[in-house]
Design a protein around this motif. Structure first.
Motif, PDB file in Angstrom:
ATOM      1  N   ARG A  12       0.680  -1.265   0.020  1.00 43.42           N
ATOM      2  CA  ARG A  12      -0.034  -0.025   0.199  1.00 43.42           C
ATOM      3  C   ARG A  12       1.058   1.309   0.000  1.00 43.42           C
ATOM      4  N   ASP A  13       2.087   1.360   0.763  1.00 44.89           N
ATOM      5  CA  ASP A  13       2.815   2.398   1.013  1.00 44.89           C
ATOM      6  C   ASP A  13       3.831   2.573  -0.483  1.00 44.89           C
ATOM      7  N   LYS A  14       3.918   1.588  -1.237  1.00 44.85           N
ATOM      8  CA  LYS A  14       4.786   1.653  -2.466  1.00 44.85           C
ATOM      9  C   LYS A  14       3.601   2.257  -3.731  1.00 44.85           C
ATOM     10  N   LEU A  15       2.385   1.935  -3.496  1.00 45.26           N
ATOM     11  CA  LEU A  15       1.478   2.392  -4.499  1.00 45.26           C
ATOM     12  C   LEU A  15       1.255   3.871  -3.991  1.00 45.26           C
ATOM     13  N   ALA A  16       1.084   4.078  -2.782  1.00 47.05           N
ATOM     14  CA  ALA A  16       0.942   5.457  -2.274  1.00 47.05           C
ATOM     15  C   ALA A  16       2.109   6.399  -2.826  1.00 47.05           C
ATOM     16  N   ALA A  17       3.168   6.040  -2.836  1.00 49.90           N
ATOM     17  CA  ALA A  17       4.563   6.694  -3.346  1.00 49.90           C
ATOM     18  C   ALA A  17       4.136   7.212  -4.818  1.00 49.90           C
ATOM     19  N   GLN A  18       3.455   6.281  -5.562  1.00 51.43           N
ATOM     20  CA  GLN A  18       3.287   6.509  -6.829  1.00 51.43           C
ATOM     21  C   GLN A  18       1.911   7.277  -7.283  1.00 51.43           C
ATOM     22  N   GLY A  19       1.266   7.862  -6.114  1.00 51.17           N
ATOM     23  CA  GLY A  19      -0.097   8.479  -6.208  1.00 51.17           C
ATOM     24  C   GLY A  19      -1.169   7.777  -6.346  1.00 51.17           C
ATOM     25  N   ALA A  20      -1.219   6.334  -6.047  1.00 46.45           N
ATOM     26  CA  ALA A  20      -2.187   5.392  -6.311  1.00 46.45           C
ATOM     27  C   ALA A  20      -2.698   4.983  -4.934  1.00 46.45           C
ATOM     28  N   GLU A  21      -4.035   4.967  -5.032  1.00 45.10           N
ATOM     29  CA  GLU A  21      -4.619   4.634  -3.641  1.00 45.10           C
ATOM     30  C   GLU A  21      -5.065   3.065  -3.878  1.00 45.10           C
ATOM     31  N   ALA A  22      -4.771   1.980  -2.795  1.00 47.63           N
ATOM     32  CA  ALA A  22      -4.732   0.647  -2.934  1.00 47.63           C
ATOM     33  C   ALA A  22      -6.402   0.374  -3.115  1.00 47.63           C
ATOM     34  N   LEU A  23      -6.982  -0.314  -3.633  1.00 50.20           N
ATOM     35  CA  LEU A  23      -8.465  -0.681  -3.731  1.00 50.20           C
ATOM     36  C   LEU A  23      -8.431  -2.059  -3.499  1.00 50.20           C
TER      37      LEU A  23
END
Length: 324
Positions: free
Chosen positions: A283-294
């Motif tokens: 989730r943190d790796k996705l957030a670092a790319q501006g993507a919110e986990a679904l």
């Protein structure tokens, strides 16, 4: 008696086949998995896919290899995935614009997003944001709507091209807000943003990750995000829906298998994805790319796809956008 023996033999064969399939599914995967990404390297879907593939490789004990097959708005790679063997060794990581919009946008689509694929899991969502050059008079979305109502067809917005998600987000704003912004298509979001930065075009829709650095630097002004709720990555930017009730439209990334893949395999993939997306590390790796986990079950993901297909079909029809 002979007929009974044949019937029993048939039942035994069916049970044996079922047991064999179940055993294979339990052992799955026994070889590397190909994850087709129908967009070019470096884009949102590609970045998300590579993060997920690395995580799944560890969890499944087999390498998940990302293969980019871009072209025709994602249709080429999606068609290749649809034609693959339904054994769980070819997966499709794609975005909502290809899976939910292309069937309405293209005159001929070489795949069916429902009949050809098994939904596994939504993965992430990325909102778009309506931005303006700092010299543009409107500082808020209500001000822009007031100006656009006073001068229909006078103000322009840029997009990554005809029929792209950010084009249709503008058309949805036109329809729901009762305004008429003129659409200016570009060949990609980068040249569109460049002209907004240079004030050749005052407005544009772009994905939040691609434009957030410009917002923070004061090079563009954010008027609203397209998501139903404010983005955790830019909580100060209001949603468009706060001004235009009911407005929402995110880019989502999701994982699919080929239709006909054994249920035991799709269930294992779904459960593995849920575990991966519940992990703070991913989730943190996705957030670092501006993507919110679904997260969501295959059934919930299928309902999300259908709702988006229905919504965008109406917007595509109203916009008049069509691609041969």
């Amino acid at each position: 008696m002979q007929r009974t023996r044949h019937a029993l033999a048939g039942i035994a064969a069916a049970i044996s086949l079922f047991a064999s399939v179940a055993a294979q599914a339990e052992a799955y995967p026994v070889k590397p998995i190909q994850m087709i990404v129908p967009q070019a390297p470096g884009g949102t879907n590609d970045i998300v896919a590579r993060l997920v593939a690395a995580d799944l490789s560890q969890r499944l004990g087999q390498q998940v290899v990302v293969e980019n097959r871009p072209g025709a708005g994602g249709n080429i790679g999606t068609q290749a995935a649809a034609r693959a063997a339904p054994d769980g060794y070819t997966l499709l990581m794609t975005i909502s614009s290809t899976q939910a919009i292309n069937p309405s946008l293209y005159r001929q689509v070489p795949f069916d997003p429902v009949r050809d694929f098994e939904p596994i899991s939504p993965v992430a969502s990325v909102p778009n944001v309506l931005v303006a050059n700092p010299a543009f008079p409107a500082r808020t979305l209500p001000e822009l709507i007031g100006m656009a109502k006073a001068k229909p067809d006078y103000y322009r917005f840029a997009s990554a091209g005809n029929g792209t998600l950010n084009h249709l987000l503008g058309e949805m704003l036109n329809s729901m807000a009762g305004i008429k912004l003129e659409h200016v298509p570009y060949k990609g979001v980068a040249p569109a943003l460049n002209d907004v930065l240079g004030n050749q075009v005052p407005l544009a829709f772009a994905s939040l990750p691609s434009v957030l650095p410009h917002i923070k630097a004061g090079k563009v002004r954010a008027l609203g995000v397209s998501s139903a709720k404010r983005s955790p990555f830019a909580p100060d930017i209001p949603t468009i829906g706060e001004t235009v009730p009911g407005y929402s439209g995110d880019l989502w990334v999701g994982l699919f298998a080929v239709k006909g893949t054994p249920r035991e395999v799709t269930l294992k993939l779904s459960q593995t994805m849920q575990a991966a997306l519940a992990d703070k590390a991913l989730r943190d790796k996705l957030a670092a790319q501006g993507a919110e986990a679904l997260t969501g079950t295959p059934q919930q993901f299928a309902a999300m796809l259908k709702a988006d297909m229905d919504k965008w079909a109406v917007i595509v029809k109203k916009s008049g956008a069509q691609v041969d």
